[in-house]
Design a protein around this motif. Structure first.
Motif, short mmCIF file in Angstrom:
data_model
loop_
_atom_site.label_atom_id
_atom_site.label_comp_id
_atom_site.label_asym_id
_atom_site.label_seq_id
_atom_site.Cartn_x
_atom_site.Cartn_y
_atom_site.Cartn_z
N GLU B 84 0.83 -1.36 0.00
CA GLU B 84 0.09 0.04 -0.11
C GLU B 84 0.95 1.13 -0.04
OE1 GLU B 84 -3.12 0.66 -0.20
OE2 GLU B 84 -3.89 -1.17 -0.60
N ASN B 85 0.23 2.48 0.02
CA ASN B 85 1.24 3.56 -0.13
C ASN B 85 2.09 3.62 1.34
OD1 ASN B 85 0.16 5.33 -2.06
ND2 ASN B 85 -1.89 5.37 -1.22
N ALA B 86 1.69 2.95 2.31
CA ALA B 86 2.62 2.88 3.55
C ALA B 86 1.87 1.93 4.41
CB ALA B 86 2.50 4.23 4.34
N GLY B 87 3.01 1.35 5.39
CA GLY B 87 2.49 0.10 6.17
C GLY B 87 1.51 0.67 7.35
N VAL B 88 0.75 0.00 8.01
CA VAL B 88 0.23 0.59 9.16
C VAL B 88 0.26 -0.20 10.53
CG1 VAL B 88 -2.14 1.29 10.18
CG2 VAL B 88 -1.66 1.86 7.64
N VAL B 89 0.50 0.19 11.53
CA VAL B 89 0.89 -0.45 12.92
C VAL B 89 -0.16 -0.22 13.86
CG1 VAL B 89 2.65 -1.06 14.39
CG2 VAL B 89 3.35 -0.54 12.14
N ASP B 90 -0.72 -0.92 14.47
CA ASP B 90 -1.41 -0.86 15.80
C ASP B 90 -0.60 -0.36 16.87
OD1 ASP B 90 -3.53 -0.96 17.73
OD2 ASP B 90 -3.55 -3.16 17.89
N VAL B 91 -1.08 0.62 17.42
CA VAL B 91 -0.17 1.18 18.59
C VAL B 91 -0.97 1.10 19.94
CG1 VAL B 91 1.49 2.40 17.44
CG2 VAL B 91 -0.42 3.57 18.20
N GLY B 92 -2.14 0.53 19.81
CA GLY B 92 -2.99 0.29 21.27
C GLY B 92 -3.90 1.38 21.30
N GLN B 93 -4.95 1.20 22.25
CA GLN B 93 -5.95 2.41 22.48
C GLN B 93 -6.59 2.73 21.26
OE1 GLN B 93 -4.29 5.60 24.56
NE2 GLN B 93 -3.23 4.26 26.06
N GLY B 94 -6.64 1.84 20.19
CA GLY B 94 -7.57 2.14 19.00
C GLY B 94 -6.81 3.06 18.12
N TYR B 95 -5.51 3.27 18.34
CA TYR B 95 -4.97 4.26 17.20
C TYR B 95 -4.09 3.17 16.35
CZ TYR B 95 -5.60 8.54 20.13
OH TYR B 95 -6.22 9.46 20.62
N ALA B 96 -3.90 3.82 15.18
CA ALA B 96 -3.00 3.12 14.34
C ALA B 96 -1.95 4.19 13.89
CB ALA B 96 -3.79 2.60 13.17
N VAL B 97 -0.77 3.73 13.74
CA VAL B 97 0.23 4.71 13.02
C VAL B 97 0.84 4.19 11.55
CG1 VAL B 97 2.56 5.56 13.35
CG2 VAL B 97 0.89 5.32 15.33
N THR B 98 1.03 5.09 10.61
CA THR B 98 1.51 4.79 9.51
C THR B 98 2.87 5.60 9.43
OG1 THR B 98 1.08 4.64 7.26
CG2 THR B 98 -0.08 6.45 8.30
N PHE B 99 3.89 4.91 8.79
CA PHE B 99 4.99 5.79 8.67
C PHE B 99 5.62 5.12 7.01
CE2 PHE B 99 8.72 2.97 10.20
CZ PHE B 99 7.84 1.83 10.53
N LYS B 100 6.69 6.07 6.91
CA LYS B 100 7.36 5.46 5.53
C LYS B 100 8.67 6.44 5.12
CE LYS B 100 6.21 4.77 0.80
NZ LYS B 100 5.42 4.30 -0.28
#
Lengths: 227, 749
Positions: B84-100
């Protein structure tokens, strides 16, 4: 009832959400104001936050000055509405002539981001009453067009009337005349400065200092006393 | 001139076509003819040429990149992986973080300001397209020799471009690197990273589904800039004599991008899009073919509806243009009006340019005539794949035999002292504040840590203090000596940096900067680095979520050092527990964690003192890195250390000097038993950190290290206003500060 403080968003404004947070941390209620909306929604004071409104194209603040919300703010300011312009907000205030002078490109021609020491020169404005006269505070500075200039007559007048509110202490980061970092109008309700008090309200964040919180507690106390 | 429509192409099979000028090879052109059963139209040829470029198709790197998927560690945190455009990671508390992290190397050499600026713009749109609010950027930068006249052209332009664009977007710049080496003289590396935050339910993907859904192009008008940027610029080697390629560089408008960000986030908030893709490399060719390829149906586009800056652009040019600040959304018909209304609110131009069909073709029309009729997968996802020959270069043995451990060492305490000063003042080890002070690190009001800290750390929830940390690292010198180990050392350092700040490493993004894939030696370096990185990620349990490959980083026959840059993302439950690098309190005890061996190959000392590169890089022990990481995270959480700094280039003394200067306190060091003072100070053994322990916590901390089997050696105390090696020498902080902070301004200001 707490004070309602409006925070204006122009296209290209960057520090609007930070400013809303600072207002909240001080205990007041932030009210978002939109550049196209003339209605000030009964706010008790207004902050024009930093950023690059309209990309700083033409000249920093030059286009925002003509937005509908500014018409109401200019009229309000003349009637005593407290207005604080931070960085790009200060530039907008000089463009409106609510404050005299102008900002030019920094003398070193670079954007500069640093923890900047300031001296409080006037603690009688709506936004600085919580500081001591002569107190030194450190808050972030970040801009490329931060060099304050005005003609000698205006500078003499500002100094004679005590309208220089902040000076750069230790080091002048951009060549501002007479080390001026912030000024006020004759009535003391309109204040503009280049450094960013809204970035220094929590010990956890940024430089770790909370020296900027006084701006927001000052106005809150003034408004609560008045009501 | 006749429009080269599909009909026209069918009728004129023998027309000569400029496939070679567009960067295609004979067999690639033949394959396009085979796919279509006819010659491609000019517009089709344009699309294939950019999408089958090395930059877009990964045709030389693909077979090696597969390992990142095949060897991916099981990881519950990964929500969206590679592709995808960037990967996405679960960081807990319902948040997701994407970085590239991505490269913008070639454009930044041609036109440093715009190349760097649009590099920031491109990666920010990738993050935005995932559904996230961008919250921070970082820029790993590599330049030629610091005193070379061309460095004075490239570096200030790149730095001004990174700042000019990023500052105007309101994104704090919280980390990155600045490295100098003559090997980057003709090929500076301008890598850019962005981090974004969203809630799980806000994740968006780049696919076009649902026949009848509208294709909306919004953002800037399309102009003639950046045409062929990915093919003629990023996928070929520079020659010294060829014509300037400046028109292939895009021109950025950060104000437009800021509006695009706010406008897109408001559109996401009202859940108005079914699929979304940013326009970056290969422009509309990429966005339309990738969206259609990933979706369930086909797509029909009326290309003449695209708003233009220059009305004379041909359909081919419109398809290839890399004009910045544009996005493409797939929107259900019932949401189109609201979508356009939000764009109007933000003064963003938005145009319905087509719709999703129930067919399986990508069809593009120009004033009613069909100019493209292709299976989208053949453009976007089924491009050529090469198994390039690769071979360990003949010179590798000689390079490794040239052992840095045998270089002449300081013969006296005085010489040792002088070499410390030489090294901390070397451009690569000196303070980069003159550069990073041109970036806004405060905006958004969530910056917990920023450079020169070990990692950049951002608070993502004001109520719970949940945060993320990111570090990027790379060491081309190590990778040149041994690309497999060099890639793992980059990974290990970024991992260690995140853990040193107190965050738990979760995932990896990489930017692989190498020479020409047509050179078997460069290809071997690439293959080895991929293998090293994939093996390392498996062992550390941190999957690669995405990234970018930049090949052809060479001028003539001379390639850059192989330079894998690795970004590691970590999560910290409570950012108030972060560990900074500054030694703040006098009297605290300094402990060295890990083992120090005699490892000087590729070291900062060997470069600063001897201008030498040879031998083997430090050995990697990833089990040890994991253990060190766990100890550092526990120590942060339980308040056992007040400061920590990872040990990497420059070894122990570099870390101690930096921590002392940052805290404004000196340190008294004692050489541990069995170690030579020189090795103690300068060795770059991996898996190490120095920590400052309050006396009240000493027992608890050493007990923990002992119980877990991590060597922890007491090496001194925070004290005074000098860095002193007992029995050897002392250097005042003032003298160190002058040396460490004076270099870069003297070179550049």
């Amino acid at each position: 009832m707490t004070a309602r403080i409006g925070v204006v968003t122009f296209p290209g404004t960057l520090d609007d959400r930070d400013t809303q947070r600072a207002v909240r941390v001080a205990g007041a209620e932030p009210v978002p104001l939109w550049h196209r909306d003339k209605d000030l929604h009964q706010v008790d004071a207004v902050v024009l936050p930093g950023g690059f409104s309209y990309g700083d194209y033409l000249r920093a603040g030059a286009i925002s000055r003509f937005s509908p919300v500014m018409e109401s703010i200019i009229a309000g300011a003349k009637d005593g509405l407290p207005v604080l312009g931070i960085c790009n907000g200060f530039q907008v205030l000089t463009e409106t002539h609510l404050l005299p002078g102008a900002m030019l490109r920094n003398n070193h021609l670079h954007f500069i981001c640093r923890d900047q020491k300031l001296r409080v020169e006037n603690n009688s404005t709506s936004w600085t009453a919580d500081y001591e006269q002569g107190q030194e505070i450190s808050i972030p500075l970040k801009n490329i067009d931060g060099r304050y200039v005005a003609d000698e007559r205006v500078l003499d007048e500002l100094e004679a009337e005590g309208r220089v509110v902040f000076r750069y202490a230790d080091w002048n980061p951009n060549g501002s005349l007479r080390d001026i970092a912030g000024i006020t109008n004759a009535a003391g309700n309109v204040v503009g400065l280049m450094p960013h008090p809204e970035h220094a309200v929590e010990s956890l964040i940024g430089t770790g200092r909370t020296d900027g919180l006084g701006f927001f507690t000052s106005i809150l106390k003034k408004l609560v006393h008045a009501s | 001139m006749t429009l080269d429509s599909v009909k026209h192409a069918t009728e004129t099979p023998d027309t000569e076509q400029p496939w070679a000028e567009l960067g295609l090879k004979q067999d690639e052109y033949d394959r396009i003819r085979e796919i279509l059963g006819r010659r491609p139209t000019g517009a089709e040829l344009a699309m294939y040429s950019v999408m089958w470029s090395e930059h877009c198709s990964y045709k030389s790197s693909k077979i090696h990149l597969r390992q990142f998927g095949e060897k991916a560690p099981a990881n519950d945190a990964l929500l969206v992986g590679i592709g995808e455009n960037a990967g996405v990671v679960d960081v807990g508390q319902g948040y997701a973080v994407t970085f590239k992290v991505e490269s913008h190397n070639h454009p930044s050499y041609i036109e440093p300001y715009q190349g760097a600026a649009t590099g920031v713009g491109g990666i920010v749109r990738d993050i935005l397209a995932m559904g996230a609010r961008p919250v921070a950027v970082m820029d790993p930068l590599r330049f030629g020799a610091p005193d070379h006249p061309d460095t004075k052209r490239v570096l200030p332009g790149v730095v001004a471009g990174v700042g000019g664009y990023g500052n105007c977007l309101g994104l704090p710049n919280i980390g990155g690197e600045v490295v100098f080496d003559a090997c980057y003289q003709g090929n500076p590396l301008v890598n850019a990273l962005c981090v974004g935050v969203m809630k799980h339910e806000d994740i968006h993907l780049a696919k076009a589904s649902g026949a009848g859904n509208k294709v909306i192009l919004y953002g800037a008008r399309t102009g003639g800039d950046g045409i062929g940027g990915v093919s003629v610029l990023a996928s070929e080697t520079f020659s010294d004599t060829g014509p300037t390629k400046r028109p292939a560089v895009q021109v950025g408008d950060p104000f437009q991008e800021k509006l695009l960000i706010e406008c897109t986030l408001e559109i996401f908030k009202e859940k108005l899009v079914a699929g979304i893709q940013d326009l970056g490399g290969a422009g509309l060719s990429c966005a339309t073919s990738e969206l259609a390829s990933a979706g369930s149906g086909g797509m029909r586009v009326e290309l003449d509806t695209v708003p233009l800056r220059d009305a004379t652009l041909s359909p081919e040019e419109i398809l290839m243009s890399e004009s910045q600040e544009r996005m493409c959304a797939i929107v259900e018909p019932r949401y189109v009006d609201r979508f356009l209304e939000i764009c109007e609110k933000w003064d963003v131009i938005a145009t319905v340019i087509g719709e999703v069909t129930d067919g399986d073709r990508l069809e593009i029309f120009w004033h009613g005539e069909q100019i493209v009729d292709v299976p989208p997968r053949t453009v976007a996802h089924e491009g050529p794949v090469y198994e390039r020959p690769y071979a360990r270069p003949a010179w590798q043995d000689a390079l490794q035999a040239d052992d840095a451990n045998k270089l002449p060492r300081p013969g006296s305490a005085e010489e040792l002292r002088a070499q410390v000063l030489t090294m901390v003042a070397h451009p690569n080890q000196a303070s980069k504040a003159w550069i990073t002070d041109q970036y806004d690190r405060f905006v958004q009001g969530n910056t917990v840590l920023a450079q020169p800290e070990d990692s950049g750390m951002i608070r993502i929830d004001e109520d719970t203090n949940l945060g993320v940390a990111v570090a990027t690292d790379g060491n081309g010198r190590y990778a040149k000596l041994d690309p497999y180990t060099g890639a793992q050392l980059a990974l290990a350092e970024a991992y260690r940096n995140v853990a040193t700040s107190g965050a738990k490493p979760l995932a990896v993004s990489d930017c692989l900067n190498f020479g020409s894939p047509e050179d078997p030696a460069a290809m071997w370096q690439f293959a080895e680095a991929c293998r090293g990185l994939a093996d390392g990620c498996l062992e550390l349990g941190t999957p690669v979520t995405g990234g970018n490959v930049s090949l052809y980083n060479q001028t003539g026959d001379v390639a850059i050092h192989p330079t894998p840059v690795v970004a590691v993302l970590g999560v910290i439950d409570d950012v108030t527990r972060r560990t900074p690098v500054a030694f703040k309190d006098q009297g605290q005890l300094l402990y060295l964690l890990g083992d120090t061996k005699e490892e000087l190959g590729g070291s900062a000392w060997s470069q600063a003192v001897h201008d030498h590169l040879g031998g083997l890089p430090p050995a990697v022990d990833l089990e040890r890195e994991k253990l060190l990481g766990e100890i550092l995270i526990s120590a942060s959480r339980d308040g056992m250390v007040d400061a920590a700094h990872d040990l990497s280039d420059g070894g122990l003394i570099q870390a101690v000097v930096e921590s002392c200067l940052r805290g404004g306190n000196g340190a008294r060091l004692v050489v541990p038993d069995g170690l030579d003072p020189f090795v103690f100070l300068f060795s770059e053994s991996a898996g190490r950190a120095v920590v400052s322990v309050p006396r009240s916590e000493e027992l608890r901390f050493t007990d923990m290290c002992g119980a877990r089997g991590l060597p922890a050696t007491r090496i001194g105390v925070v004290d005074g206003d000098a860095v002193e090696l007992q029995g050897e020498f002392g250097i005042t902080l003032d003298e160190l500060r002058t040396a460490h902070e004076g270099t870069i301004p003297a070179l550049l200001a």
